[in-house]
Design a protein around this motif. Structure first.
Motif, short mmCIF file in Angstrom:
data_model
loop_
_atom_site.label_atom_id
_atom_site.label_comp_id
_atom_site.label_asym_id
_atom_site.label_seq_id
_atom_site.Cartn_x
_atom_site.Cartn_y
_atom_site.Cartn_z
N ARG A 70 47.91 -47.31 -19.73
CA ARG A 70 47.27 -46.17 -20.39
C ARG A 70 46.92 -45.10 -19.36
O ARG A 70 47.05 -43.90 -19.62
N ALA A 149 45.21 -41.14 -27.94
CA ALA A 149 43.87 -41.71 -27.87
C ALA A 149 43.44 -42.19 -29.26
O ALA A 149 43.96 -41.74 -30.28
N LEU A 153 36.00 -38.90 -29.70
CA LEU A 153 34.58 -39.08 -29.45
C LEU A 153 33.81 -37.86 -29.93
O LEU A 153 34.21 -36.72 -29.67
N GLY A 199 36.05 -38.43 -18.86
CA GLY A 199 35.08 -39.50 -19.08
C GLY A 199 34.11 -39.71 -17.93
O GLY A 199 33.01 -40.22 -18.13
N TRP A 222 39.53 -42.25 -19.88
CA TRP A 222 39.88 -40.99 -20.54
C TRP A 222 39.93 -41.19 -22.05
O TRP A 222 40.16 -42.28 -22.56
N SER A 223 39.72 -40.09 -22.75
CA SER A 223 39.72 -40.14 -24.21
C SER A 223 39.94 -38.72 -24.73
O SER A 223 40.23 -37.80 -23.96
#
Length: 324
Positions: A70, A149, A153, A199, A222-223
């Motif tokens: 990822r 992702a 968030l 992140g 990470w997102s």
């Protein structure tokens, strides 16, 4: 199979792949690289080239922070953008998975927390520059292949997640924590369109040469989500007073307002930033409290964690002050 045997087999796979990439060039031994917070991290040379290897630890599942594939995907997605990242050279998806990225020379030093000390003018210039790097990161097209992702968030989700972590910290270590959580929960702001999030964006995760940022590293978490989540965290590191007994004064570091101006590039100010500044402090208090609790319970022996209580208290106190 022993851990040593598994690491030896990983080394053979890595050296074989790099030998094929650099025919006839000598391939060096894998050397553990300090500073990584997840997975296995090594440096290795192949002829004149130098690489960093990220691998899943033996016996562990390739999930969360150990999902090195990822990490490779986000680096690949950013390779053709204005965000400086190491290039991905080789990816091996067979288990345990690993990938090789170009070794980026430079230093990643958090001015108020890390050694060695950085000249004040250099620290100031770096911090202002990476504020604009963060803006370019947030301008990345989240539809780029590789950025698959999970659910974005948002403010409420971040608050819920870190509230659980803070609640697991003994109450005597988080004075005022309950009031802070209530005040955050009473005024959760509306969301902004989701962007690519690092992140843990800060100078400690950006390699710099002189005043120039050359590579954003450590992409384990990470997102995609609200850009103010990254920003509120980044701003924490501009003031040593946020870290009693841990931080050092660095004259001339940018203020949070200056960093927000550098991030915005002259555009309109983002709404509700005070809430996200307070959220960042609550998250730091939760992380430090969690680490201290694990030390005291004997789960991860690290006497240095005993220096954290004043900073945990300061994070909660200043977050409440920010909220008014």
């Amino acid at each position: 199979m022993s851990t040593a045997t598994q690491v030896s087999e990983l080394a053979a796979r890595v050296r074989g792949a790099l030998a094929r990439r650099h025919p006839g060039a000598p391939v060096g031994e894998l050397r553990p690289l300090p500073g990584g917070h997840s997975g296995l991290t090594y440096s290795v040379s192949a002829g004149e080239a130098a690489y960093v290897i990220k691998a899943v630890p033996p016996g562990q599942r390739p999930v969360g922070r150990n999902d090195v594939l990822r990490q490779a995907r986000v680096l690949g997605a950013l390779a053709r953008t204005a965000v400086p990242v190491p290039g991905v050279a080789t990816v091996d998806e067979s288990q345990p998975a690993w990938f090789a990225m170009d070794f980026a020379a430079g230093e990643a030093v958090e001015p108020v927390l890390d050694e060695p000390e950085v000249p004040a003018a250099t620290a100031r210039a770096r911090m202002l520059q990476i504020a604009s790097v963060l803006r370019r990161l947030h301008e990345t097209d989240v539809g780029t292949p590789g950025l698959d992702a999970p659910e974005p968030l948002d403010a409420a989700g971040e608050l819920n997640r870190w509230s659980r972590t803070l609640h697991a910290v003994p109450s005597e270590l988080r004075p005022g924590g309950e009031e802070l959580l209530k005040r955050l929960a009473d005024d959760v702001p509306d969301g902004l369109p989701p962007v690519l999030l690092h992140g843990d964006f800060r100078l400690g995760n950006v390699l710099c040469v002189g005043e120039r940022a050359v590579a954003v590293v450590d992409w384990e978490i990470w997102s995609v989500g609200d850009p103010r989540i990254d920003l509120g965290w980044f701003l924490l590191f501009a003031d040593h007073r946020n870290f009693p007994q841990l931080g050092r004064a660095v004259p001339g570091l940018p203020t949070e307002a200056e960093l927000l101006d550098a991030y915005g590039g002259g555009g309109p100010a983002l709404p509700a930033m005070d809430w996200f500044r307070a959220l960042g402090r609550m998250k730091m208090a939760a992380i430090m409290g969690h680490n201290l609790r694990r030390h005291r319970e004997g789960k991860h022996h690290d006497p240095d964690q005993e220096r954290l209580p004043p900073t945990i208290a300061a994070m909660i106190r200043t977050a409440r002050d920010i909220l008014g």
